[in-house]
Design a protein around this motif. Structure first.
Motif, PDB file in Angstrom:
ATOM      1  N   HIS A 162       0.817  -1.215   0.000  1.00 36.45           N
ATOM      2  CA  HIS A 162       0.000   0.000   0.000  1.00 36.45           C
ATOM      3  C   HIS A 162       0.853   1.268   0.000  1.00 36.45           C
ATOM      4  O   HIS A 162       0.301   2.369   0.044  1.00 36.45           O
ATOM      5  CB  HIS A 162      -0.931   0.014   1.213  1.00 36.45           C
ATOM      6  N   ARG A 163       2.164   1.107  -0.063  1.00 37.83           N
ATOM      7  CA  ARG A 163       3.098   2.250  -0.070  1.00 37.83           C
ATOM      8  C   ARG A 163       2.848   3.168   1.128  1.00 37.83           C
ATOM      9  O   ARG A 163       2.695   4.386   0.992  1.00 37.83           O
ATOM     10  CB  ARG A 163       3.003   3.017  -1.384  1.00 37.83           C
ATOM     11  N   ALA A 164       2.834   2.566   2.292  1.00 36.90           N
ATOM     12  CA  ALA A 164       2.686   3.323   3.534  1.00 36.90           C
ATOM     13  C   ALA A 164       3.297   2.508   4.664  1.00 36.90           C
ATOM     14  O   ALA A 164       2.838   1.385   4.915  1.00 36.90           O
ATOM     15  CB  ALA A 164       1.229   3.641   3.831  1.00 36.90           C
ATOM     16  N   VAL A 165       4.338   3.059   5.322  1.00 37.49           N
ATOM     17  CA  VAL A 165       4.930   2.337   6.444  1.00 37.49           C
ATOM     18  C   VAL A 165       3.963   2.382   7.623  1.00 37.49           C
ATOM     19  O   VAL A 165       3.177   3.329   7.776  1.00 37.49           O
ATOM     20  CB  VAL A 165       6.293   2.927   6.854  1.00 37.49           C
ATOM     21  N   VAL A 166       4.043   1.351   8.452  1.00 33.91           N
ATOM     22  CA  VAL A 166       3.164   1.243   9.615  1.00 33.91           C
ATOM     23  C   VAL A 166       3.994   1.453  10.876  1.00 33.91           C
ATOM     24  O   VAL A 166       5.020   0.786  11.077  1.00 33.91           O
ATOM     25  CB  VAL A 166       2.466  -0.132   9.666  1.00 33.91           C
ATOM     26  N   ILE A 167       3.556   2.388  11.709  1.00 33.39           N
ATOM     27  CA  ILE A 167       4.232   2.690  12.964  1.00 33.39           C
ATOM     28  C   ILE A 167       3.669   1.776  14.057  1.00 33.39           C
ATOM     29  O   ILE A 167       2.546   1.267  13.954  1.00 33.39           O
ATOM     30  CB  ILE A 167       4.033   4.173  13.348  1.00 33.39           C
ATOM     31  N   GLU A 168       4.448   1.587  15.120  1.00 35.64           N
ATOM     32  CA  GLU A 168       4.065   0.682  16.203  1.00 35.64           C
ATOM     33  C   GLU A 168       2.712   1.042  16.808  1.00 35.64           C
ATOM     34  O   GLU A 168       1.961   0.156  17.230  1.00 35.64           O
ATOM     35  CB  GLU A 168       5.155   0.693  17.272  1.00 35.64           C
ATOM     36  N   ASN A 169       2.364   2.330  16.823  1.00 43.31           N
ATOM     37  CA  ASN A 169       1.072   2.741  17.409  1.00 43.31           C
ATOM     38  C   ASN A 169      -0.092   2.600  16.440  1.00 43.31           C
ATOM     39  O   ASN A 169      -1.231   2.962  16.774  1.00 43.31           O
ATOM     40  CB  ASN A 169       1.161   4.187  17.916  1.00 43.31           C
ATOM     41  N   GLY A 170       0.171   2.083  15.240  1.00 43.74           N
ATOM     42  CA  GLY A 170      -0.886   1.874  14.266  1.00 43.74           C
ATOM     43  C   GLY A 170      -0.987   2.946  13.200  1.00 43.74           C
ATOM     44  O   GLY A 170      -1.680   2.756  12.183  1.00 43.74           O
ATOM     45  N   ASP A 171      -0.331   4.092  13.395  1.00 42.53           N
ATOM     46  CA  ASP A 171      -0.344   5.147  12.379  1.00 42.53           C
ATOM     47  C   ASP A 171       0.403   4.689  11.130  1.00 42.53           C
ATOM     48  O   ASP A 171       1.261   3.794  11.186  1.00 42.53           O
ATOM     49  CB  ASP A 171       0.309   6.421  12.917  1.00 42.53           C
TER      50      ASP A 171
END
Length: 393
Positions: A96-105
């Motif tokens: 999806h060309r979007a990194v995922v941060i640990e908090n879900g963002d």
């Protein structure tokens, strides 16, 4: 590897990792003409800083916290860099060309660069051991050393030797345990390794060599037995990984629009005609900058780079240039064991590396000779009166 087309103003670049490589990537992006959005994501809460100080001046107390930053904080604002510090990426989000941060963002990207660096190699049999990789660990270790008392060190590599030197200079009792026959053996060889063994023993270090198992001690124990690249994100994303994220000479990975830089990579070096992994601060910076320029759309190749690093131990400054590749003989300029002196490493009569003790001039000149792929004879290397700059003329 897949090259990226030139990036325009609406393009978003995300850099995962805020160490020296990641910090240099955004510099290369901006200098390469990239005027899109740049987001730099780092798991530590600190602005990017010079990690070599952690086992040297910062640990000794001669380099304060205010001097370890890579650049003034205002530069990030001036160049429009969105900083996300203290955030850990858990997925690169290639689909999806979007990194995922640990908090879900999530953070969207059009160009992605992995600069996650490396981590200390752990010894599970020593669950309470100390490791030195990041600033909080250096702060804890410095307080421990400043309190005095004894310190056990597992591993006589550069971290182990540098920490031992600091601890002894501060009056601590130091025991170093090394599995190999000499300190720093794999990089410097047996002769120069034995020289450093004598140096540490002369300063009161209790040095045990050819150790077959990690000792059990009631003293605090620092483990310095090498590092491992932080490739977990790349592996989960399906990128090609072989003891590091495999990249070409411009930092391109096996996925389109995805690059990597720094300690996490095994990059192709035209100079050595091989993929190499180098864990040196300056190489991370230079490679990171070159990768940033490439992401910006420059299709040219970066200049040949000879990896270089330094180590401070007591009153000795070791400088080394090379990729730690095998050699078949060495040549010494000066009197071995009496600084300043320099050791040249040869493979089939070709200069492939150099190590200088309090002799940075000869290292710098030899590095230029290697980068220029110039031929230098063994007689010229051994002759203190021969200026290596003449080979470059």
């Amino acid at each position: 590897m897949v090259a990226s087309p030139s990036a325009g103003a609406g393009t978003k670049a995300v850099i995962v990792g805020a160490g020296p490589a990641g910090d240099a990537v955004w510099g290369g992006l901006r200098d390469g003409g990239f005027d899109g959005q740049i987001t730099l994501i780092g798991s530590e809460g600190e602005l990017p800083y010079e990690r070599p100080h952690l086992s040297k001046g910062y640990l000794m107390g001669t380099v304060p916290h205010s001097r370890i930053g890579l650049r003034p904080a205002a530069q990030y604002r001036d160049f429009g860099i969105d900083l996300m510090l203290g955030h850990r990426v858990v997925d690169l989000g290639l689909e999806h060309r979007a990194v995922v941060i640990e908090n879900g963002d999530t953070v969207a990207w059009d160009r992605l660069c992995i600069a996650t660096g490396s981590d200390a190699r752990r010894l599970p049999e020593l669950p309470d051991a100390i490791y030195l990789r990041e600033l909080p660990e250096a702060e804890s270790l410095r307080m421990l050393i400043d309190r005095g008392g004894g310190l056990d060190i597992i591993g006589a590599g550069f971290i182990g030797c540098e920490v031992a030197a600091v601890a002894r200079q501060k009056g601590g009792e130091v025991h170093v345990h090394e599995a190999l026959a000499q300190p720093l053996l794999r990089v410097l060889g047996p002769e120069l390794g034995a020289y450093f063994a004598d140096v540490h023993r002369s300063h009161g270090v209790e040095l045990q060599l050819n150790v077959t198992s990690a000792p059990r001690s009631e003293r605090p124990t620092l483990v310095g037995v090498g590092s491992v690249p932080r490739t977990e994100l790349a592996e989960r994303a399906g990128l090609e990984v072989d003891r590091g994220v495999v990249v070409d000479e411009r930092g391109g990975t096996s996925a389109p629009d995805v690059f990597a830089a720094g300690d996490v990579t095994r990059f192709f070096s035209p100079l050595y005609d091989a993929h190499i992994r180098v864990e040196h601060f300056q190489t991370a910076q230079r490679q990171g900058y070159a990768v940033g320029v490439a992401i910006a759309g420059d299709t040219g190749l970066p200049p040949d780079e000879v990896p270089w690093f330094w180590s401070d131990q007591y009153d000795l400054n070791l400088q080394y240039a090379g990729a730690g590749l095998p050699w078949d003989r060495t040549i010494t300029r000066g009197q071995f064991g009496k600084p300043p002196f320099t050791v040249f490493y040869m493979q089939s009569s070709k200069l492939i590396a150099v190590a200088g003790i309090n002799d940075h001039h000869h290292v710098a000149r030899a590095r230029r000779v290697m980068a220029a792929r110039k031929t230098v004879t063994e007689q010229q290397l051994a002759d203190p009166g021969f200026d290596l700059r003449r080979v470059l003329a």
